[in-house]
Design a protein around this motif. Structure first.
Motif, short mmCIF file in Angstrom:
data_model
loop_
_atom_site.label_atom_id
_atom_site.label_comp_id
_atom_site.label_asym_id
_atom_site.label_seq_id
_atom_site.Cartn_x
_atom_site.Cartn_y
_atom_site.Cartn_z
N PHE A 97 -12.77 4.91 -5.29
CA PHE A 97 -11.45 5.48 -5.49
C PHE A 97 -11.46 6.94 -5.01
CE2 PHE A 97 -10.88 2.17 -8.87
CZ PHE A 97 -9.76 1.60 -8.31
N ARG A 129 0.84 -1.21 0.00
CA ARG A 129 0.00 0.00 0.00
C ARG A 129 0.87 1.26 0.00
NH1 ARG A 129 -3.76 -1.07 4.28
NH2 ARG A 129 -2.30 -0.25 5.80
N GLU A 151 -8.42 2.84 1.94
CA GLU A 151 -6.97 2.59 1.88
C GLU A 151 -6.18 3.88 2.14
OE1 GLU A 151 -5.27 -0.95 -0.38
OE2 GLU A 151 -6.37 0.23 -1.87
N ARG A 154 3.61 5.82 -5.72
CA ARG A 154 3.34 5.99 -7.15
C ARG A 154 2.35 7.14 -7.37
NH1 ARG A 154 -0.14 1.27 -9.31
NH2 ARG A 154 -1.70 2.52 -8.28
N GLU A 155 1.38 7.26 -6.48
CA GLU A 155 0.36 8.30 -6.64
C GLU A 155 0.88 9.67 -6.25
OE1 GLU A 155 -2.72 7.59 -7.94
OE2 GLU A 155 -1.68 5.70 -8.25
N ASN A 156 1.49 9.76 -5.09
CA ASN A 156 1.97 11.06 -4.64
C ASN A 156 2.97 10.92 -3.49
OD1 ASN A 156 2.21 13.68 -3.42
ND2 ASN A 156 0.47 14.24 -4.68
N LYS A 170 -3.61 16.26 -1.97
CA LYS A 170 -2.79 15.16 -2.45
C LYS A 170 -3.47 13.85 -2.05
CE LYS A 170 1.51 17.77 -2.47
NZ LYS A 170 1.40 18.16 -3.86
N SER A 171 -4.69 13.68 -2.55
CA SER A 171 -5.36 12.40 -2.35
C SER A 171 -4.65 11.39 -3.23
CB SER A 171 -6.82 12.47 -2.80
OG SER A 171 -7.46 13.54 -2.19
N LEU A 172 -4.60 10.18 -2.75
CA LEU A 172 -4.00 9.11 -3.55
C LEU A 172 -5.14 8.57 -4.39
CD1 LEU A 172 -2.12 7.97 -0.44
CD2 LEU A 172 -1.12 9.18 -2.36
N THR A 173 -5.27 9.11 -5.60
CA THR A 173 -6.51 8.96 -6.36
C THR A 173 -6.83 7.52 -6.74
OG1 THR A 173 -5.27 9.50 -8.34
CG2 THR A 173 -6.48 11.28 -7.32
N LYS A 174 -5.80 6.71 -6.95
CA LYS A 174 -6.06 5.34 -7.40
C LYS A 174 -6.13 4.35 -6.24
CE LYS A 174 -4.06 6.45 -11.77
NZ LYS A 174 -2.84 6.38 -12.57
N LEU A 175 -6.16 4.89 -5.02
CA LEU A 175 -6.43 4.05 -3.86
C LEU A 175 -7.84 4.37 -3.39
CD1 LEU A 175 -3.32 3.75 -3.92
CD2 LEU A 175 -3.36 3.81 -1.44
N GLY A 179 -10.04 9.29 -6.21
CA GLY A 179 -10.11 10.16 -7.38
C GLY A 179 -11.53 10.51 -7.77
N ALA A 239 2.49 13.27 -0.26
CA ALA A 239 1.42 12.86 0.64
C ALA A 239 1.93 11.76 1.57
CB ALA A 239 0.22 12.36 -0.16
N PHE A 294 -8.44 8.57 -13.45
CA PHE A 294 -8.10 9.79 -12.70
C PHE A 294 -6.65 10.15 -12.92
CE2 PHE A 294 -10.35 6.69 -10.09
CZ PHE A 294 -11.62 7.17 -10.26
N GLY A 312 -3.61 12.95 -11.37
CA GLY A 312 -3.22 14.01 -10.47
C GLY A 312 -3.53 13.76 -9.03
#
Lengths: 330, 320
Positions: B176, A183, B126, A189-191, B117-122, B178, A194, A328, A330
């Motif tokens: 998600f 996780r 999560e 990978r996303e940010n 800075k949301s983790l969009t693909k989680l 996102g 954060a 999505f 960003g």
């Protein structure tokens, strides 16, 4: 055209050692790029140090094959640390530059005259894996046919072990990616920022990812080295890295079975096209004015490139990918 | 203080200020975070030059100032995301000089970002689980064996579900991140920051891009943090919001702290009004830009004065 030969070649390519080589390379890239978002453009370098670590240990230093395998893995870990130490602290594109350059340096050093006494120069190192084939439960020199599949006893042995390694790596990927550790990787990978703001040491995780994926690539190099009983520097050209990327994206990144399925399809298509084009040439189906025999080797890359472009247009997430995850940004 | 009532023009008393003088760099009785001599230059531009500033524990402190005042840069410096060229800053008495951001977060100072800075693909849940600090399953080898971390994961999930319910995001649990709206992402980011049970929450423009309906709910959540004993520092542009929830206001302009005080003090402070009106008269700018800036600054200053006058009819105050 010899259809029988075409079918046998295509089916046999499913399990052949070259497929294992690309699948393991792609599995490593799946950890780097698919889950962590690291742009490693030097996977061929990791595969090279695995193969050469083994071959040099056995041939040049006279160590046993099993020690050689550990040396190959050890070199991959070392390479990951060496590259990661400076490059993982910087923005992502620096890692891409550093890794692609490092992989080329490794290949050029391996084939240079100055290291010929150690690495064998242009022709590489040969016949070092006898200890492996001594353990073969099949007869090394016999040919085995199962329906459309046709392999020698030697091939069967390396394929059995090689696919065992692939399954083990898939299991490892599955176990890690369902865990909180995975996780964190996917979050990086996303940010990155954060993840940092939540108290995770992003640098340490990226390093672990680079090492893990690099070791998978090295295992691919080791399997091919043992399978061919030979290592050659040009096996590890930049093209190898991008074939692995092609396989990963075709199968679906960030999926446990993505690189496995993608690697198989990619190599079967590659091999199949090659055989078909050669057969067409023999049967004089294509006139010389359209394609000469020297051009035929390149034409398969043209077809493959075209097919990848179509894939990106119609199914950018790959075969096993989830379209929703691409929605999505960003 | 801010949530005191009373329609008549208020006189700010010593009690309102908790004995703290309304002046830049004022000493506080129990600062959780203090900074001295912080300077950050980008090339020749001095972005932040703060002589001294303290943030009081168990209070909501607003950090305001016109665009380019250095608020976000100061935030980045205090939380370790950027390092200053000079200066010293302490959190709970411990110097944070050279401490990387993830360690700052572990010490109990957690921040959010201006651009979420949301983790969009989680998924939402999560995202929340990630916020829990020091998880066993986040280490490589224990991660391989589910039995080693599954019970901890259950505890974390229970905590996460509680927070999601409190922030009214429980219906989005499996979506998600996102697919959330901008305001929901702000809520998620705040909730996620709370997973680490921080002592000090640093919110960078928590209300930016949030629709008015959600603003009230966000404000409520920020106030609740204080009730639970946390300290909050937040950057904000909206003067109504500042008046509504902050106990203390620190005003920055051109990298410096130019004023401090209660929201009412600040609304009457000439230096603040000047800063918002801008001192660009002598600057060599295109006249249109100067005019645009002047109008913008006037509007902001007007809003500032208005909300200073109508101080506490907060909940009904109309927003621009």
């Amino acid at each position: 055209m010899n259809w029988n030969l075409i079918f046998t070649s295509i089916f046999s390519a499913i399990f052949i050692k070259e497929t294992i080589f690309y699948v393991l390379g792609a599995q490593g890239l799946n950890i780097h790029y698919g889950y962590t978002g690291l742009m490693n453009f030097g996977q061929a370098g990791f595969m090279a140090v695995g193969a050469y670590g083994l071959a040099v240990s056995v041939e040049t230093f006279g160590w046993s094959l099993w020690v050689g395998i550990l040396v190959g893995i050890g070199w991959a870990i070392l390479l990951a640390l060496l590259l990661g130490l400076p490059a993982l602290r910087l923005r992502g594109d620096y890692l891409a530059i550093v890794t692609i350059a490092a992989a080329e340096i490794i290949r050029l050093v391996a084939r240079s005259e100055s290291t010929e006494s150690v690495a064998g120069g242009n022709s590489g190192i040969n016949n070092f894996a006898g200890a492996f084939y001594d353990l073969n439960p099949w007869v090394n020199t016999r040919r085995y046919d199962f329906g459309p599949f046709s392999y020698s006893g030697q091939d069967l042995w390396i394929q059995a072990v090689g696919w065992g390694v692939v399954l083990l790596m898939a299991l490892l990927t599955f176990l890690l990616m369902r865990s909180p550790w995975g996780r964190v990787l996917r979050s990086i990978r996303e940010n990155e920022d954060a993840v940092r703001s939540l108290g995770k040491n992003v640098y340490a995780y990226k390093m672990q990812s680079l090492v893990l994926g690099g070791v998978m690539g090295a295992l691919g190099g080791i399997v091919l080295a043992i399978g061919n009983q030979s290592v050659q520097p040009d096996t590890f050209a930049t093209r190898t890295t991008f074939i692995c990327y092609g396989a990963l994206i075709l199968g679906g990144a960030a999926r446990v079975w993505g690189p496995v399925l993608g690697g198989i399809i990619f190599y079967v298509a590659f091999r199949g096209l090659d055989v078909i084009i050669r057969q067409m040439e023999k049967a004089d189906i294509v006139p010389e004015s359209i394609m000469t025999s020297t051009q035929s080797g390149v034409v398969r890359f043209v077809f493959l490139g075209g097919a990848l472009m179509l894939l990106m247009v119609f199914r950018p997430q790959g075969i096993l990918g989830d379209r929703k995850e691409l929605a999505f940004d960003g | 203080m801010a949530d005191a009532t009373g329609a008549e023009p208020r006189v700010v008393t010593e009690a309102d200020r908790g004995g703290v003088l309304p002046e830049p760099g004022a000493a506080k009785p129990d600062p959780i975070l203090s900074a001295t001599g912080i300077e950050r230059r980008f090339g020749g531009v001095v972005a932040v030059d703060v002589a001294h500033v303290e943030f009081q524990r168990h209070q909501i402190t607003a950090l305001i100032g016109p665009n380019g005042a250095g608020k976000t840069t100061l935030f980045n410096l205090l939380t370790g995301f950027d390092q200053p060229n000079a200066g010293e800053w302490r959190f709970n008495g411990t110097s944070l000089s050279g401490v990387p951001p993830h360690k700052v977060a572990r010490m109990g100072m957690v921040r959010t970002f201006q651009l979420t800075k949301s983790l969009t693909k989680l998924t939402v849940i999560e995202n929340m689980r990630l916020g829990a600090p020091d998880q066993r399953g986040e280490r490589f080898f224990p991660a391989l064996v589910k039995g080693l971390w599954s019970s901890e994961e259950d505890e974390i999930t229970a905590r996460a579900d509680e927070l999601l319910e409190r922030f009214k995001l429980d219906h989005m649990r499996e979506e998600f991140a996102g697919s959330l709206s901008g305001g929901q992402r702000k809520l998620l980011e705040m909730a996620r920051a709370l997973m680490g049970s921080p002592e000090l929450v640093m919110l960078d423009e928590p209300m930016a891009g949030v629709n008015p309906a959600l603003t009230q709910s966000l404000l409520g959540h920020v106030k609740a943090l204080r009730e639970e004993g946390m300290s909050v520092v937040f950057v904000e542009h909206d003067m109504d919001v500042v008046h509504d929830i902050s106990d203390w206001v620190v005003v920055m302009a051109e990298g410096r702290v130019i004023a401090e005080g209660t929201p009412t003090d600040i609304g009457r402070n000439q230096a603040v009004i000047d800063a918002y009106l801008g001192t660009h008269h002598g600057e060599d700018l295109h006249p249109e830009i100067v005019e645009h800036r002047r109008l913008e600054a006037e509007a902001e200053a007007e809003a500032l004065e208005q909300s200073a006058e109508g101080d506490s009819d907060d909940d009904t105050a109309e927003r621009p």
